[in-house]
Motif scaffolding. Structure first.
Motif, mmCIF file in Angstrom:
data_model
loop_
_atom_site.group_PDB
_atom_site.id
_atom_site.type_symbol
_atom_site.label_atom_id
_atom_site.label_comp_id
_atom_site.label_asym_id
_atom_site.label_seq_id
_atom_site.Cartn_x
_atom_site.Cartn_y
_atom_site.Cartn_z
ATOM 1 N N UNK A 172 -39.064 3.201 -143.490
ATOM 2 C CA UNK A 172 -38.943 2.934 -144.925
ATOM 3 C C UNK A 172 -39.499 4.136 -145.697
ATOM 4 N N UNK A 173 -38.657 4.722 -146.522
ATOM 5 C CA UNK A 173 -39.042 5.847 -147.376
ATOM 6 C C UNK A 173 -38.678 5.509 -148.820
ATOM 7 N N UNK A 174 -39.198 6.255 -149.764
ATOM 8 C CA UNK A 174 -38.860 5.959 -151.165
ATOM 9 C C UNK A 174 -37.363 5.943 -151.446
ATOM 10 N N UNK A 175 -36.591 6.800 -150.771
ATOM 11 C CA UNK A 175 -35.160 6.895 -151.040
ATOM 12 C C UNK A 175 -34.301 6.611 -149.806
ATOM 13 N N UNK A 176 -34.884 6.065 -148.765
ATOM 14 C CA UNK A 176 -34.093 5.737 -147.583
ATOM 15 C C UNK A 176 -34.797 4.645 -146.788
ATOM 16 N N UNK A 177 -34.044 3.646 -146.381
ATOM 17 C CA UNK A 177 -34.540 2.612 -145.474
ATOM 18 C C UNK A 177 -33.512 2.441 -144.370
ATOM 19 N N UNK A 178 -33.985 2.369 -143.139
ATOM 20 C CA UNK A 178 -33.037 2.332 -142.029
ATOM 21 C C UNK A 178 -33.563 1.480 -140.890
ATOM 22 N N UNK A 179 -32.650 0.721 -140.277
ATOM 23 C CA UNK A 179 -32.957 -0.029 -139.062
ATOM 24 C C UNK A 179 -32.244 0.655 -137.906
ATOM 25 N N UNK A 180 -32.980 0.908 -136.823
ATOM 26 C CA UNK A 180 -32.390 1.516 -135.638
ATOM 27 C C UNK A 180 -32.547 0.562 -134.459
ATOM 28 N N UNK A 181 -31.557 0.538 -133.589
ATOM 29 C CA UNK A 181 -31.531 -0.415 -132.481
ATOM 30 C C UNK A 181 -32.201 0.108 -131.210
ATOM 31 N N UNK A 182 -32.768 1.284 -131.260
ATOM 32 C CA UNK A 182 -33.451 1.850 -130.098
ATOM 33 C C UNK A 182 -34.599 0.932 -129.665
ATOM 34 N N UNK A 183 -34.663 0.626 -128.376
ATOM 35 C CA UNK A 183 -35.767 -0.201 -127.869
ATOM 36 C C UNK A 183 -37.087 0.557 -127.979
ATOM 37 N N UNK A 184 -38.123 -0.189 -128.298
ATOM 38 C CA UNK A 184 -39.430 0.402 -128.548
ATOM 39 C C UNK A 184 -40.482 -0.407 -127.796
ATOM 40 N N UNK A 185 -41.453 0.292 -127.195
ATOM 41 C CA UNK A 185 -42.430 -0.372 -126.333
ATOM 42 C C UNK A 185 -43.847 0.110 -126.643
ATOM 43 N N UNK A 186 -44.815 -0.720 -126.302
ATOM 44 C CA UNK A 186 -46.225 -0.353 -126.451
ATOM 45 C C UNK A 186 -46.995 -0.677 -125.174
ATOM 46 N N UNK A 187 -47.917 0.213 -124.863
ATOM 47 C CA UNK A 187 -48.853 0.038 -123.754
ATOM 48 C C UNK A 187 -50.244 -0.086 -124.360
ATOM 49 N N UNK A 188 -50.979 -1.091 -123.996
ATOM 50 C CA UNK A 188 -52.364 -1.209 -124.452
ATOM 51 C C UNK A 188 -53.296 -0.690 -123.356
ATOM 52 N N UNK A 189 -54.456 -0.232 -123.764
ATOM 53 C CA UNK A 189 -55.418 0.266 -122.786
ATOM 54 C C UNK A 189 -55.859 -0.844 -121.839
ATOM 55 N N UNK A 190 -55.888 -2.087 -122.322
ATOM 56 C CA UNK A 190 -56.254 -3.200 -121.444
ATOM 57 C C UNK A 190 -55.240 -3.365 -120.321
ATOM 58 N N UNK A 191 -53.955 -3.279 -120.672
ATOM 59 C CA UNK A 191 -52.907 -3.377 -119.658
ATOM 60 C C UNK A 191 -52.957 -2.180 -118.711
ATOM 61 N N UNK A 192 -53.202 -1.010 -119.262
ATOM 62 C CA UNK A 192 -53.304 0.207 -118.463
ATOM 63 C C UNK A 192 -54.418 0.071 -117.430
#
Length: 400
Positions: A92-112
């Motif tokens: 989200x930007x002042x003059x542009x908003x965009x949705x992208x379908x790229x999968x996104x993941x997170x690793x937590x230090x606890x899981x690590x």
């Protein structure tokens, strides 16, 4: 873990006895942990020891990445570490908003930490072991213990930026537990509609559950100054503006990452004494503009596991050669960093990223992975630029 006690100083020479391990990895963070996991799986014949000064591996962090950051052949290495995943994300930007379908993941230090302990035997890992010094075939602990090894990799993070000219990416992030659903169903990678302060500022949000959201206040700044108190206030203000009913802060992390503008690789390498193999930030293995290190940590871990010999001197030569190649290949990203920090007024830096997000999703994916091809590089630079051409050229040719 039983180690050999030596009365000799740590000078790179050892007794003729069998070493304590084949490969000692110093630093149990992202880079060191990835190497340990890769070598233990692909080279079970190699006796490894992962040495960490804290009581947990991975510290207290959240690492996030796009699916396209990781080569398919490395999926087996990264998949067990994933704590959260989403099918898309927003910017989200002042003059542009965009949705992208790229999968996104997170690793937590606890899981690590959990996966490190599950995948490595007790004799392959060591906690609460502060390190005094390393050489190519030994690690000296502060308690006087010397661990002998055929090869050593120092993965304790970047400690010295001599030789590098940098801007800074700095942040404070909090996981907020809300009394009511926050309403987010996918991450917001950049919300740059917030007030622009101290350079390019954006807020980053990860919905961990319907009522828990991780909110990070991030800056591309000229200085490394970081006041967590101010950033906490801004996070609270952002949450209030979204209408979130925050009950408590579950966790908090702060970070300060170098964004490389220019530099001399030789000076950077030689500023860190010794001829021991290096990994992660200590060898400059991070993206020149985003500072992200996870894709490089995965690639380097697989590279180490593929080496036919892991003895100290050969390993040191291999790591330096790898880091040199990475430095050369990152020249384009450093050029973009130079334009961002030198050619753009701090309050207008958001326009660079706003302009960037007009581009096709596959190109964005290759950019974040640090794998841009020549067509990508041209495409990023063409079109009506958000900054004057004259300012951009002056920035590029200005001497450090």
């Amino acid at each position: 873990m039983t180690t050999t006690q030596h009365s000799l100083p740590l000078d790179g020479t050892q007794d003729a006895q069998e070493p304590d391990c084949d490969l000692a990895i110093v630093g149990g963070g992202l880079a060191g942990g990835m190497i340990a996991l890769a070598v233990s799986k692909l080279r079970p014949d190699v006796k490894i020891l992962l040495i960490e000064e804290q009581d947990v591996f991975g510290g207290d962090h959240i690492w996030s990445f796009f699916a396209s950051d990781i080569p398919q052949e490395a999926g087996w290495l990264i998949a067990p570490l994933i704590a959260y995943g989403w099918r898309g994300y927003d910017v989200i930007f002042p003059e542009r908003q965009r949705h992208l379908d790229e999968r996104y993941y997170s690793i937590t230090s606890e899981r690590f930490d959990q996966i490190i302990r599950e995948d490595l035997r007790e004799d392959q890992r060591m906690n609460n072991a502060p390190v005094k010094a390393v050489v190519p075939d030994s690690v000296a602990l502060r308690d006087g213990t010397i661990i002998s090894a055929k090869g050593v990799i120092d993965a304790r993070g970047i400690k010295n930026i001599t030789g590098l000219e940098c801007g800074w990416q700095k942040f404070c992030g909090q996981s907020l537990q809300c009394s009511e659903p926050h309403g987010l169903t996918r991450p917001i990678i950049m919300d740059a509609t917030v007030d622009q302060k101290d350079g390019y500022r954006f807020v980053y949000c990860l919905p961990f559950s319907p009522t828990e959201v991780f909110v990070e206040d991030t800056y591309y700044s000229d200085t490394p100054d970081l006041d967590p108190r101010i950033l906490r206030q801004r996070i609270a203000q952002y949450a209030d503006e979204q209408g979130w009913k925050v009950e408590r802060v579950v966790r908090e992390e702060t970070g300060l990452l170098p964004v490389t503008i220019d530099g001399d690789f030789k000076k950077f390498w030689e500023a860190q004494p010794g001829n021991t193999a290096r990994a992660g930030g200590r060898s400059g293995l991070f993206h020149g503009l985003t500072s992200y290190s996870l894709p490089d940590a995965v690639r380097f871990a697989l590279y180490v596991a593929s080496l036919p010999r892991l003895d100290g001197e050969r390993l040191a030569e291999a790591s330096k050669h790898y880091a040199e190649q990475h430095w050369r290949s990152g020249s384009y990203y450093r050029m973009l960093s130079k334009m961002l920090f030198r050619a753009t007024p701090p309050d207008d830096r958001y326009s660079i990223f706003q302009h960037f997000y007009r581009l096709p999703a596959p190109l964005l994916g290759r950019f974040y992975a640090g794998q841009s091809n020549w067509r990508d590089k041209l495409r990023i630079l063409i079109g009506k630029p958000p900054i004057p051409i004259k300012s951009a050229m002056q920035a590029l040719f200005k001497r450090s």
